[in-house]
Motif scaffolding. Sequence first.
Motif, mmCIF file in Angstrom:
data_model
loop_
_atom_site.group_PDB
_atom_site.id
_atom_site.type_symbol
_atom_site.label_atom_id
_atom_site.label_comp_id
_atom_site.label_asym_id
_atom_site.label_seq_id
_atom_site.Cartn_x
_atom_site.Cartn_y
_atom_site.Cartn_z
ATOM 1 N N PRO A 5 0.823 -1.209 0.000
ATOM 2 C CA PRO A 5 0.000 0.000 0.000
ATOM 3 C C PRO A 5 0.851 1.250 0.000
ATOM 4 O O PRO A 5 1.866 1.321 0.681
ATOM 5 N N SER A 7 0.009 3.911 1.307
ATOM 6 C CA SER A 7 -0.139 4.467 2.641
ATOM 7 C C SER A 7 -1.168 3.668 3.384
ATOM 8 O O SER A 7 -2.102 3.167 2.804
ATOM 9 N N LEU A 13 -1.438 9.050 4.035
ATOM 10 C CA LEU A 13 -2.001 8.986 2.685
ATOM 11 C C LEU A 13 -2.051 10.375 2.060
ATOM 12 O O LEU A 13 -1.652 10.576 0.920
ATOM 13 N N THR A 16 1.377 11.505 1.163
ATOM 14 C CA THR A 16 1.874 10.809 -0.020
ATOM 15 C C THR A 16 1.294 11.409 -1.282
ATOM 16 O O THR A 16 1.997 11.677 -2.259
ATOM 17 N N ASN A 35 0.802 1.271 -10.308
ATOM 18 C CA ASN A 35 0.059 1.856 -9.192
ATOM 19 C C ASN A 35 -1.441 1.692 -9.422
ATOM 20 O O ASN A 35 -1.960 2.144 -10.447
ATOM 21 N N TYR A 37 -5.324 2.230 -7.893
ATOM 22 C CA TYR A 37 -6.303 2.774 -6.965
ATOM 23 C C TYR A 37 -7.481 1.795 -6.984
ATOM 24 O O TYR A 37 -8.057 1.545 -8.045
ATOM 25 N N ILE A 63 -3.549 2.020 -3.461
ATOM 26 C CA ILE A 63 -4.304 2.886 -2.566
ATOM 27 C C ILE A 63 -5.733 2.390 -2.620
ATOM 28 O O ILE A 63 -6.301 2.228 -3.701
#
Length: 345
Positions: A5, A7, A13, A16, A35, A37, A63
């Motif tokens: 993760p 964050s 978060l 970041t 990456n 989401y 995330i």
Amino acid sequence: MPTSPLSSRPARLLATVALLAAAPTAALAQAGEVNVYTYREAKLVAPLFEAFTKDTGIKVNTISASSGLEQRIATEGANSPADVLLTVDIGRIKDAIDLGVAQPIKSTVVETVVPAQYRDPGGLWSAISVRARVVYASKDRVPQNEITYEDLADPKWKGRICIRSGQHIYNNALFAAYIAHHGEAKGEEWLKGLKANLAQKPSGGDREVARDIAAGKCDIGVGNTYYWALMNDREADKKAWADATKVILPTFKDGGTHMNVSAVVLAKNAPNRANGVKLIEWLLGDTAQHLYADVNYEYPIKAGIKINPTIAGYGELTADKLPIVTIAENKKKAATLVDKVGFDN
């Protein structure tokens, strides 16, 4: 852990995201990284991303959140670190498209594997698995094993139905599908009938629908296919709720069972675009599709992948042929009607 993760705490978060937003886009691209989401729970996607890393050597950074990810990508703009947005409902997809945070995936794998009704005509999103919105019913008090969505407004069910909020994304999609099939006027009439049949104010989630049926507060309710399977197979504290209920695959009159999607968007400013496409294509491959079937209890999007035995036990699925984009077009109308009839009051 190959899935790391970005964050784990709110303050970190935000820090970041702020740091990444200030960095040049080129600096965000990392060879061998992607990456994501994601709206999926971390425990559900971790096995997928771990297997992807094992197969490709590409590290997955995530995330996760329950809302607002497409808005976050839009706010981050050209410096967004997001490569892929993984969603659990067509509503999130529509929001992402409306915000302009997607780019065409341009993949022959997607075009070959995913049926046209489960992807965007312009390539801006693609389903990677599907689920059905079905009826949970009391084993003791409901002898029938067939029902239509239209039947849910029949007065014979007065005081016998439980359901979560009508504005929840899963119900909103079902209501939008009803409008697409029957029109707005009949959709309003149906919602009024369904509301009149409720045993209690809409509340809780799909698991709580099964709980309340087991407790005798109602006889039938609406839920997604995978929740019942999770309660039956993995959630020992909720096994009694599954034992007291059964799953009926409803259909629209002259149609099929309402389907929704787990889907992906390739972010407009993806710094690791090639790796994002690799991930999307991998999610449509045999390994990931088997994981979706057996870890997430969803219907595989790829033909020829075996359905999980618990899900298969619901009966033969006749999926509604309504294109997902048509459902999305009626979401606003559905939300408006829910408020108009006071469904959640």
